[in-house]
Scaffold this motif. Sequence first.
Motif, mmCIF file in Angstrom:
data_model
loop_
_atom_site.group_PDB
_atom_site.id
_atom_site.type_symbol
_atom_site.label_atom_id
_atom_site.label_comp_id
_atom_site.label_asym_id
_atom_site.label_seq_id
_atom_site.Cartn_x
_atom_site.Cartn_y
_atom_site.Cartn_z
ATOM 1 N N THR A 1 -15.032 -7.721 65.464
ATOM 2 C CA THR A 1 -15.578 -8.686 66.436
ATOM 3 C C THR A 1 -16.492 -7.939 67.418
ATOM 4 N N VAL A 2 -17.405 -8.693 68.014
ATOM 5 C CA VAL A 2 -18.332 -8.100 68.997
ATOM 6 C C VAL A 2 -17.514 -7.507 70.148
ATOM 7 N N GLY A 3 -17.903 -6.305 70.581
ATOM 8 C CA GLY A 3 -17.231 -5.656 71.704
ATOM 9 C C GLY A 3 -16.193 -4.624 71.281
ATOM 10 N N GLN A 4 -15.837 -4.589 70.000
ATOM 11 C CA GLN A 4 -14.845 -3.589 69.565
ATOM 12 C C GLN A 4 -15.462 -2.191 69.550
ATOM 13 N N GLU A 5 -14.639 -1.207 69.901
ATOM 14 C CA GLU A 5 -15.077 0.188 69.873
ATOM 15 C C GLU A 5 -14.864 0.742 68.467
ATOM 16 N N VAL A 6 -15.916 1.285 67.890
ATOM 17 C CA VAL A 6 -15.840 1.758 66.501
ATOM 18 C C VAL A 6 -16.514 3.121 66.362
ATOM 19 N N PHE A 7 -16.200 3.824 65.273
ATOM 20 C CA PHE A 7 -16.983 4.993 64.888
ATOM 21 C C PHE A 7 -17.405 4.804 63.440
ATOM 22 N N ALA A 8 -18.468 5.494 63.017
ATOM 23 C CA ALA A 8 -19.034 5.175 61.706
ATOM 24 C C ALA A 8 -19.775 6.364 61.108
ATOM 25 N N PHE A 9 -19.769 6.384 59.764
ATOM 26 C CA PHE A 9 -20.639 7.301 59.005
ATOM 27 C C PHE A 9 -21.713 6.454 58.333
ATOM 28 N N LEU A 10 -22.972 6.727 58.624
ATOM 29 C CA LEU A 10 -24.086 5.975 58.048
ATOM 30 C C LEU A 10 -24.540 6.683 56.779
ATOM 31 N N ASP A 11 -24.604 5.933 55.687
ATOM 32 C CA ASP A 11 -24.898 6.489 54.362
ATOM 33 C C ASP A 11 -25.989 7.569 54.412
ATOM 34 N N ALA A 12 -25.803 8.598 53.597
ATOM 35 C CA ALA A 12 -26.731 9.735 53.586
ATOM 36 C C ALA A 12 -28.177 9.291 53.396
ATOM 37 N N GLU A 13 -28.382 8.240 52.613
ATOM 38 C CA GLU A 13 -29.768 7.828 52.337
ATOM 39 C C GLU A 13 -30.364 6.988 53.458
ATOM 40 N N ARG A 14 -29.522 6.474 54.385
ATOM 41 C CA ARG A 14 -30.055 5.585 55.424
ATOM 42 C C ARG A 14 -30.097 6.237 56.805
ATOM 43 N N GLY A 15 -28.987 6.750 57.273
ATOM 44 C CA GLY A 15 -28.952 7.447 58.554
ATOM 45 C C GLY A 15 -29.450 6.619 59.724
ATOM 46 N N GLN A 16 -30.292 7.210 60.561
ATOM 47 C CA GLN A 16 -30.892 6.560 61.740
ATOM 48 C C GLN A 16 -29.846 6.199 62.801
ATOM 49 N N GLY A 17 -28.859 7.094 62.931
ATOM 50 C CA GLY A 17 -27.783 6.841 63.891
ATOM 51 C C GLY A 17 -28.065 7.358 65.292
ATOM 52 N N GLN A 18 -29.025 8.277 65.441
ATOM 53 C CA GLN A 18 -29.243 8.865 66.774
ATOM 54 C C GLN A 18 -30.190 7.991 67.593
ATOM 55 N N ALA A 19 -29.703 6.806 67.892
ATOM 56 C CA ALA A 19 -30.481 5.820 68.630
ATOM 57 C C ALA A 19 -29.519 4.962 69.431
ATOM 58 N N GLU A 20 -30.057 4.271 70.427
ATOM 59 C CA GLU A 20 -29.201 3.441 71.267
ATOM 60 C C GLU A 20 -28.540 2.328 70.454
ATOM 61 N N TYR A 21 -29.221 1.873 69.396
ATOM 62 C CA TYR A 21 -28.653 0.863 68.500
ATOM 63 C C TYR A 21 -28.841 1.329 67.067
ATOM 64 N N ALA A 22 -27.799 1.168 66.247
ATOM 65 C CA ALA A 22 -27.880 1.595 64.850
ATOM 66 C C ALA A 22 -27.279 0.531 63.949
ATOM 67 N N ILE A 23 -27.884 0.388 62.776
ATOM 68 C CA ILE A 23 -27.406 -0.564 61.770
ATOM 69 C C ILE A 23 -26.385 0.129 60.868
ATOM 70 N N CYS A 24 -25.255 -0.530 60.651
ATOM 71 C CA CYS A 24 -24.241 -0.014 59.718
ATOM 72 C C CYS A 24 -23.903 -1.083 58.692
ATOM 73 N N LEU A 25 -23.345 -0.640 57.577
ATOM 74 C CA LEU A 25 -22.780 -1.558 56.593
ATOM 75 C C LEU A 25 -21.262 -1.601 56.799
ATOM 76 N N PRO A 26 -20.624 -2.691 56.376
ATOM 77 C CA PRO A 26 -19.182 -2.824 56.654
ATOM 78 C C PRO A 26 -18.336 -1.648 56.150
ATOM 79 N N ASN A 27 -18.705 -1.045 55.013
ATOM 80 C CA ASN A 27 -17.875 0.052 54.485
ATOM 81 C C ASN A 27 -18.124 1.388 55.192
ATOM 82 N N GLU A 28 -18.915 1.361 56.275
ATOM 83 C CA GLU A 28 -19.214 2.597 57.011
ATOM 84 C C GLU A 28 -18.486 2.666 58.358
ATOM 85 N N VAL A 29 -17.771 1.607 58.714
ATOM 86 C CA VAL A 29 -17.286 1.447 60.098
ATOM 87 C C VAL A 29 -15.763 1.350 60.145
ATOM 88 N N ALA A 30 -15.168 1.994 61.152
ATOM 89 C CA ALA A 30 -13.719 1.835 61.398
ATOM 90 C C ALA A 30 -13.499 1.813 62.908
#
Length: 316
Positions: free
Chosen positions: A78-107
């Motif tokens: 849900t919106v507002g939950q604190e999470v950590f994530a690994f962004l797929d090797a081919e996509r990355g782009q995590g070093q930004a104020e906002y990052a896109i993740c896929l569901p299997n990348e987040v816990a």
Amino acid sequence: MKAVQILGEVSSPEVFSNWSMEKPIPEGSQILIHVHAAGITGDEIIWPEPYASPTRIPGHEISGVISEFGPDYNGPFTVGQEVFAFLDAERGQGQAEYAICLPNEVALKPKSISHAEAASLPIPLLTAREALTDHARIQSGMKVLITGASGAVGVMAVQLVASMDGMHVVALASAKNYEMVKDLGAHEVLDYNSSGWEREVQEVDVVFDTVGGDVLAKVWECVKDDGVIVTVGDPAPTWAFGGGQAAESVDHPKVRYEHFIVSPNAEWLEDGREKIDAGSLRKLSVQTFPFGQAKEAWAHARSRGRKDKVVIVFED
Ligand SMILES: NC(=O)c1ccc[n+]([C@@H]2O[C@H](COP(=O)([O-])OP(=O)(O)OC[C@H]3O[C@@H](n4cnc5c(N)ncnc54)[C@H](OP(=O)(O)O)[C@@H]3O)[C@@H](O)[C@H]2O)c1
């Protein structure tokens, strides 16, 4: 939004803090994360992804808060939950104020640690777990050599192996890190600066190498005739990515050897979260840099002999 960029070529990279990049919009079942902190693996600078992406934003590991979902998302977050994530090797782009993740990348983020500490974990945790489980297929009672044992991946690997029954963990590290690595559960520690260290450990079932180069060349002397060598050290060996046979395999024909690129795995992140919060897995110590000092952060992350993993902080 704020974002780190790696401009130039892989032979002459330049790290920038860009304060005005476009915020991404989640599509399909994507999850948009408001990033509080993003980890750096120094050798990422020689990985191809940042140079291939139009945004030039690097980074595969983040901790933050869920901001928005794509229209097709139907998972448990849900919106507002604190999470950590690994962004797929081919996509990355995590070093930004906002990052896109896929569901299997987040816990869910471990509650007992800060965002900066959580952002240091996804790559080391998943790389160690994938190496040992899927590639080395370790089993109770094995003798395992871990190189680069005081590094981020090594620290996770030593702990994961030592927590299994009847394992004998041999760690390769510099003398100044002996105590730290022993404290994590290593039974023997070898100094990579002592000549002939590779003759001091023999008949190893599994080598997990996180250094590569000369160290990887030497571990062939330590492994059993039918043992396994798994490496992630950068630059990758010439035989990786279908590049043919390892030269050493001529003299060690039954040794299985593998190189791999780490994959997302939300279940393993979740398992890591539980272990960290239960106190059975130790976090990494981190050194944080504010977003405006991304260049200094990357320079430090690429230096040898660091005690801490480097993390860029976007939100306090
Ligand atoms: N293929 C993949 O999917 C993947 C995933 C994760 C990481 N990696 C790669 O794996 C490597 C380790 O990552 P990390 O995050 O653990 O890095 P790290 O935290 O920088 O640790 C590197 C470790 O290797 C040691 N080391 C470096 N050069 C050495 C040498 N010539 N001889 C002996 N020891 C040496 C360092 O010792 P000192 O402290 O003495 O410098 C340190 O303990 C990096 O190359 C990274 O790019 C690959």
